[in-house]
Design an enzyme around this catalytic site. Structure first.
Site, PDB file in Angstrom:
ATOM      1  N   THR A   1       0.843  -1.188   0.000  1.00  0.00           N
ATOM      2  CA  THR A   1       0.000   0.000   0.000  1.00  0.00           C
ATOM      3  C   THR A   1       0.885   1.246   0.000  1.00  0.00           C
ATOM      4  O   THR A   1       2.069   1.182   0.373  1.00  0.00           O
ATOM      5  CB  THR A   1      -0.937  -0.007   1.227  1.00  0.00           C
ATOM      6  OG1 THR A   1      -1.929   1.009   1.066  1.00  0.00           O
ATOM      7  CG2 THR A   1      -0.165   0.218   2.515  1.00  0.00           C
ATOM      8  N   GLU A   2       0.333   2.355  -0.480  1.00  0.00           N
ATOM      9  CA  GLU A   2       1.060   3.631  -0.512  1.00  0.00           C
ATOM     10  C   GLU A   2       2.366   3.561  -1.316  1.00  0.00           C
ATOM     11  O   GLU A   2       3.402   4.077  -0.897  1.00  0.00           O
ATOM     12  CB  GLU A   2       1.358   4.121   0.913  1.00  0.00           C
ATOM     13  CG  GLU A   2       0.116   4.327   1.783  1.00  0.00           C
ATOM     14  CD  GLU A   2      -0.805   5.415   1.249  1.00  0.00           C
ATOM     15  OE1 GLU A   2      -0.309   6.353   0.596  1.00  0.00           O
ATOM     16  OE2 GLU A   2      -2.023   5.305   1.474  1.00  0.00           O
TER      17      GLU A   2
ATOM     18  N   GLY B   1       2.104   4.243  -4.791  1.00  0.00           N
ATOM     19  CA  GLY B   1       1.882   5.075  -5.962  1.00  0.00           C
ATOM     20  C   GLY B   1       1.034   4.457  -7.055  1.00  0.00           C
ATOM     21  O   GLY B   1       1.158   4.849  -8.227  1.00  0.00           O
ATOM     22  N   LYS B   2       0.153   3.532  -6.693  1.00  0.00           N
ATOM     23  CA  LYS B   2      -0.727   2.944  -7.716  1.00  0.00           C
ATOM     24  C   LYS B   2      -1.602   4.008  -8.371  1.00  0.00           C
ATOM     25  O   LYS B   2      -1.808   3.989  -9.591  1.00  0.00           O
ATOM     26  CB  LYS B   2      -1.610   1.851  -7.102  1.00  0.00           C
ATOM     27  CG  LYS B   2      -0.860   0.629  -6.602  1.00  0.00           C
ATOM     28  CD  LYS B   2      -1.812  -0.471  -6.143  1.00  0.00           C
ATOM     29  CE  LYS B   2      -2.735  -0.042  -5.027  1.00  0.00           C
ATOM     30  NZ  LYS B   2      -2.009   0.314  -3.777  1.00  0.00           N
ATOM     31  N   THR B   3      -2.126   4.920  -7.558  1.00  0.00           N
ATOM     32  CA  THR B   3      -3.003   5.958  -8.114  1.00  0.00           C
ATOM     33  C   THR B   3      -2.237   6.887  -9.030  1.00  0.00           C
ATOM     34  O   THR B   3      -2.739   7.284 -10.094  1.00  0.00           O
ATOM     35  CB  THR B   3      -3.664   6.754  -6.978  1.00  0.00           C
ATOM     36  OG1 THR B   3      -4.411   5.848  -6.151  1.00  0.00           O
ATOM     37  CG2 THR B   3      -4.611   7.807  -7.530  1.00  0.00           C
ATOM     38  N   VAL B   4      -1.033   7.251  -8.647  1.00  0.00           N
ATOM     39  CA  VAL B   4      -0.191   8.096  -9.500  1.00  0.00           C
ATOM     40  C   VAL B   4       0.045   7.408 -10.847  1.00  0.00           C
ATOM     41  O   VAL B   4      -0.130   8.012 -11.917  1.00  0.00           O
ATOM     42  CB  VAL B   4       1.146   8.409  -8.806  1.00  0.00           C
ATOM     43  CG1 VAL B   4       2.131   9.037  -9.790  1.00  0.00           C
ATOM     44  CG2 VAL B   4       0.927   9.332  -7.617  1.00  0.00           C
TER      45      VAL B   4
ATOM     46  N   LYS C   1     -11.917   2.016  -9.922  1.00  0.00           N
ATOM     47  CA  LYS C   1     -11.457   1.647  -8.582  1.00  0.00           C
ATOM     48  C   LYS C   1     -12.552   0.761  -8.003  1.00  0.00           C
ATOM     49  O   LYS C   1     -13.533   1.244  -7.449  1.00  0.00           O
ATOM     50  CB  LYS C   1     -11.249   2.902  -7.728  1.00  0.00           C
ATOM     51  CG  LYS C   1     -10.734   2.635  -6.317  1.00  0.00           C
ATOM     52  CD  LYS C   1      -9.249   2.382  -6.295  1.00  0.00           C
ATOM     53  CE  LYS C   1      -8.745   2.273  -4.859  1.00  0.00           C
ATOM     54  NZ  LYS C   1      -7.281   2.052  -4.801  1.00  0.00           N
TER      55      LYS C   1
ATOM     56  N   SER D   1     -11.743   2.234   0.319  1.00  0.00           N
ATOM     57  CA  SER D   1     -12.020   2.646   1.695  1.00  0.00           C
ATOM     58  C   SER D   1     -11.333   3.997   1.909  1.00  0.00           C
ATOM     59  O   SER D   1     -10.567   4.455   1.065  1.00  0.00           O
ATOM     60  CB  SER D   1     -11.523   1.605   2.693  1.00  0.00           C
ATOM     61  OG  SER D   1     -10.163   1.299   2.481  1.00  0.00           O
TER      62      SER D   1
ATOM     63  N   ASP E   1      -8.667   8.635  -4.917  1.00  0.00           N
ATOM     64  CA  ASP E   1      -8.119   7.924  -6.067  1.00  0.00           C
ATOM     65  C   ASP E   1      -9.045   8.063  -7.274  1.00  0.00           C
ATOM     66  O   ASP E   1      -8.584   8.249  -8.408  1.00  0.00           O
ATOM     67  CB  ASP E   1      -7.928   6.440  -5.742  1.00  0.00           C
ATOM     68  CG  ASP E   1      -6.942   6.210  -4.614  1.00  0.00           C
ATOM     69  OD1 ASP E   1      -6.258   7.167  -4.208  1.00  0.00           O
ATOM     70  OD2 ASP E   1      -6.860   5.062  -4.130  1.00  0.00           O
TER      71      ASP E   1
ATOM     72  N   GLU F   1      -7.583  -0.016 -10.945  1.00  0.00           N
ATOM     73  CA  GLU F   1      -6.634   0.105  -9.842  1.00  0.00           C
ATOM     74  C   GLU F   1      -7.088  -0.719  -8.650  1.00  0.00           C
ATOM     75  O   GLU F   1      -8.183  -0.515  -8.118  1.00  0.00           O
ATOM     76  CB  GLU F   1      -6.472   1.563  -9.427  1.00  0.00           C
ATOM     77  CG  GLU F   1      -5.488   1.743  -8.278  1.00  0.00           C
ATOM     78  CD  GLU F   1      -5.439   3.153  -7.719  1.00  0.00           C
ATOM     79  OE1 GLU F   1      -4.935   3.313  -6.588  1.00  0.00           O
ATOM     80  OE2 GLU F   1      -5.908   4.092  -8.405  1.00  0.00           O
ATOM     81  N   GLY F   2      -6.243  -1.647  -8.213  1.00  0.00           N
ATOM     82  CA  GLY F   2      -6.554  -2.447  -7.041  1.00  0.00           C
ATOM     83  C   GLY F   2      -6.347  -1.669  -5.754  1.00  0.00           C
ATOM     84  O   GLY F   2      -6.052  -0.467  -5.757  1.00  0.00           O
ATOM     85  N   ALA F   3      -6.511  -2.379  -4.658  1.00  0.00           N
ATOM     86  CA  ALA F   3      -6.302  -1.788  -3.329  1.00  0.00           C
ATOM     87  C   ALA F   3      -5.182  -2.555  -2.638  1.00  0.00           C
ATOM     88  O   ALA F   3      -5.147  -3.785  -2.686  1.00  0.00           O
ATOM     89  CB  ALA F   3      -7.578  -1.856  -2.502  1.00  0.00           C
ATOM     90  N   GLY F   4      -4.241  -1.839  -2.010  1.00  0.00           N
ATOM     91  CA  GLY F   4      -3.142  -2.516  -1.333  1.00  0.00           C
ATOM     92  C   GLY F   4      -2.289  -3.294  -2.309  1.00  0.00           C
ATOM     93  O   GLY F   4      -2.096  -2.903  -3.457  1.00  0.00           O
TER      94      GLY F   4
ATOM     95  N   ASN G   1       8.290   3.622  -9.119  1.00  0.00           N
ATOM     96  CA  ASN G   1       7.848   4.893  -8.557  1.00  0.00           C
ATOM     97  C   ASN G   1       8.759   5.256  -7.393  1.00  0.00           C
ATOM     98  O   ASN G   1       8.798   4.560  -6.369  1.00  0.00           O
ATOM     99  CB  ASN G   1       6.398   4.796  -8.076  1.00  0.00           C
ATOM    100  CG  ASN G   1       5.870   6.131  -7.615  1.00  0.00           C
ATOM    101  OD1 ASN G   1       6.277   7.179  -8.104  1.00  0.00           O
ATOM    102  ND2 ASN G   1       4.957   6.111  -6.659  1.00  0.00           N
TER     103      ASN G   1
END
Length: 236
Positions: free
Chosen positions: A18-19, A21-24, A44, A48, A61, A122-125, A182
């Site tokens: 997590t964190e 940079g998937k969203t970037v 997405k 959460s 996101d 885009e997945g989560a985690g 990233n």
């Protein structure tokens, strides 16, 4: 058009953690495709940590995806499951009394294909982040049958996380379309050496490097990322 360009109709973005940079990476890829006249939209499936805007829950996101594309689709399709607490999706869903339905998510992705030629999901985690007691992010990617793009958060420990993630993706039967480095830690020691090692040992092309910057989500991947995806030609 997607088949002609060698670009798949959908890609699944996952990360080494997590964190990272998937969203970037997702926003930059959406922006690149649209600039190349390949109509592309983001998805997405589960988010959460949303915020309330009146009666509607919205996720940062999803906002980033929307700002990267001129194409608009109903929120119920681009972000079917939304939860307030900034916790793991399976815990947020359980607290809300919601059962996440993989087939519903697949159906939403299919409907988004009516709006755009390519859907970037885009997945989560990370790859094995849970969506419920039964399902993980990996199960969703398999159900979607989308080539995977792995976002590697470049920091101490990233080699282990990247190689484990890549192995797990391949064991799922999905192809890795490529990976994105990233640079989330601008002070990472021996950055170039770590990057070179990953290029040697990840059997997928390095699509792009994203430099550390405050407004990275507003950026755009360079044309090389597109050309390298074309060479993979993972269209059905």
């Amino acid at each position: 058009m997607s088949a002609q360009t060698g670009i798949a109709s959908r890609y699944f973005i996952t990360g080494t953690d997590t964190e990272v940079g998937k969203t970037v990476a997702t926003a930059q890829l959406i922006r690149l495709f649209n600039q190349l006249d390949i109509p592309t939209i983001g998805m997405k499936p589960v988010a959460s940590g949303c915020i309330a805007q009146g009666d509607i829950l919205i996720n940062d996101d999803v906002i980033a995806h929307q700002q990267a594309s001129p194409i608009h689709a109903p929120l119920e399709l681009v972000n079917p499951y939304r939860f307030l607490p900034p916790i793991s999706p399976h815990l947020a869903a359980r607290a809300a009394g919601v059962a996440i339905d993989l087939q519903h998510l697949v159906h939403c992705a299919e409907q988004l294909s009516d709006y755009a030629e390519t859907v970037i999901i885009e997945g989560a985690g990370g790859w094995f982040a849970p969506l419920s007691e039964q399902f993980r992010i990996s199960d969703l990617a398999v159900a979607l049958q989308a080539p995977v793009i792995l976002v590697v958060g470049m920091r101490l420990g990233c080699i282990n996380h990247a190689l484990l993630s890549a192995k797990a993706i391949r064991l799922s039967g999905l192809p890795i379309a490529g990976w994105i480095a990233n640079r989330i830690d601008p002070e990472m020691a021996f950055y170039s050496d770590n990057l070179s090692y990953l290029q040697m040992h990840l059997s997928a092309p390095l699509l792009a490097e994203i430099d550390f910057q405050e407004n990275a989500v507003d950026g755009c991947l360079n044309l090389q990322a597109f050309e390298r995806l074309k060479l993979r030609n993972l269209t059905p």
